[in-house]
Design an enzyme around this catalytic site. Structure first.
Site, PDB file in Angstrom:
ATOM      1  CB  SER A  80      -1.465   2.947  -7.226  1.00  0.00           C
ATOM      2  OG  SER A  80      -0.993   2.106  -6.359  1.00  0.00           O
TER       3      SER A  80
ATOM      4  CG  PHE B 248       9.967   7.489  -2.754  1.00  0.00           C
ATOM      5  CD1 PHE B 248       9.900   8.643  -2.889  1.00  0.00           C
ATOM      6  CD2 PHE B 248      10.145   6.530  -3.511  1.00  0.00           C
ATOM      7  CE1 PHE B 248      10.081   9.155  -4.258  1.00  0.00           C
ATOM      8  CE2 PHE B 248      10.272   6.878  -4.972  1.00  0.00           C
ATOM      9  CZ  PHE B 248      10.320   8.246  -5.336  1.00  0.00           C
TER      10      PHE B 248
ATOM     11  CE1 TYR C 182       7.000   1.261  -7.539  1.00  0.00           C
ATOM     12  CE2 TYR C 182       7.587   1.773  -5.481  1.00  0.00           C
ATOM     13  CZ  TYR C 182       7.400   0.881  -6.302  1.00  0.00           C
ATOM     14  OH  TYR C 182       7.080  -0.196  -6.043  1.00  0.00           O
TER      15      TYR C 182
ATOM     16  CD  GLU D 113       2.051  -1.165  -2.182  1.00  0.00           C
ATOM     17  OE1 GLU D 113       2.560  -1.896  -3.027  1.00  0.00           O
ATOM     18  OE2 GLU D 113       1.195  -0.286  -2.547  1.00  0.00           O
TER      19      GLU D 113
END
Length: 213
Positions: free
Chosen positions: A48, A44, A46, A121
């Protein structure tokens, strides 16, 4: 393997050679998320990742995650700010809901995709990877997707800021990848192109424009 233990002319016995067993290091994501071998994975996105996922995928769909909302709640000390003047970037914080994109990654590409996502991330581990139910819009199924939720205990978390203080920080900060306001404007523009109107970000963008006019 057979070891040569024949005596040499000195009368000594050669010490048996010990075969070194090299075990491949576990991937960085192995301790955070469990993925059954040979299965596809939903991710999922949300921020970039929606328009720049960086990993191969089989399909993508507009989707909604309940229980979390998109928010500028992560301090950026490098890319959009400095340690002295930290900027703000997006995270998923508790409460509300969030429209985004769900990507399905084929089983054969899952390890490489997770390697990439953890490098992108999880550098400072301000996010907590979770498998959460995501509703595919347009009558699609509910899928369990890998989702990066902000860690409220992390030193970079700053979800207590109100809209005025968020706007002031975004308007006045700049990092290695450029002004913080560009990050916000780029996010809002891409969301609109994807047909996603985020009222919170739209209000924040208007507040920043008033400060920078």
């Amino acid at each position: 393997m057979l070891f040569d233990t024949r005596s040499f002319d000195t009368g000594l016995t050669a010490a048996p050679q010990v075969a070194e067993v090299s075990e491949a290091a576990a991937p960085a994501w192995a301790g955070d998320i469990a993925v059954a071998p040979g299965t596809d994975l939903w991710v999922f996105a949300y921020g970039s990742l929606m328009w720049n996922p960086g990993f191969p995928f089989e399909e993508r769909h507009a989707a909604v995650l309940h229980g979390y909302h998109r928010r500028f709640c992560v301090s950026s000390h490098r890319y959009r700010g400095t340690p002295e003047r930290p900027g703000l970037v997006l995270g998923l914080d508790r409460g509300g809901s969030c429209r985004g994109i769900a990507f399905r990654v084929a089983a054969g590409n899952v390890p490489a995709a997770l390697d990439y996502l953890w490098e992108r991330e999880m550098i400072t581990r301000v996010y907590r990877p979770k498998r959460l139910p995501v509703h595919v819009l347009g009558g699609g199924p509910v899928v369990e997707a890998c989702t990066f939720v902000v860690d409220r205990r992390h030193r970079q978390y700053c979800g207590c800021l109100d809209e005025t203080h968020m706007a002031e920080r975004i308007a006045g900060c700049c990092g290695e990848r450029g002004p913080n306001v560009e990050y916000l404007a780029n996010t809002v523009d891409h969301l609109e192109q994807l047909g996603i109107h985020d009222a919170r970000l739209a209000r924040l963008m208007a507040a920043v424009r008033r400060l920078t006019a």
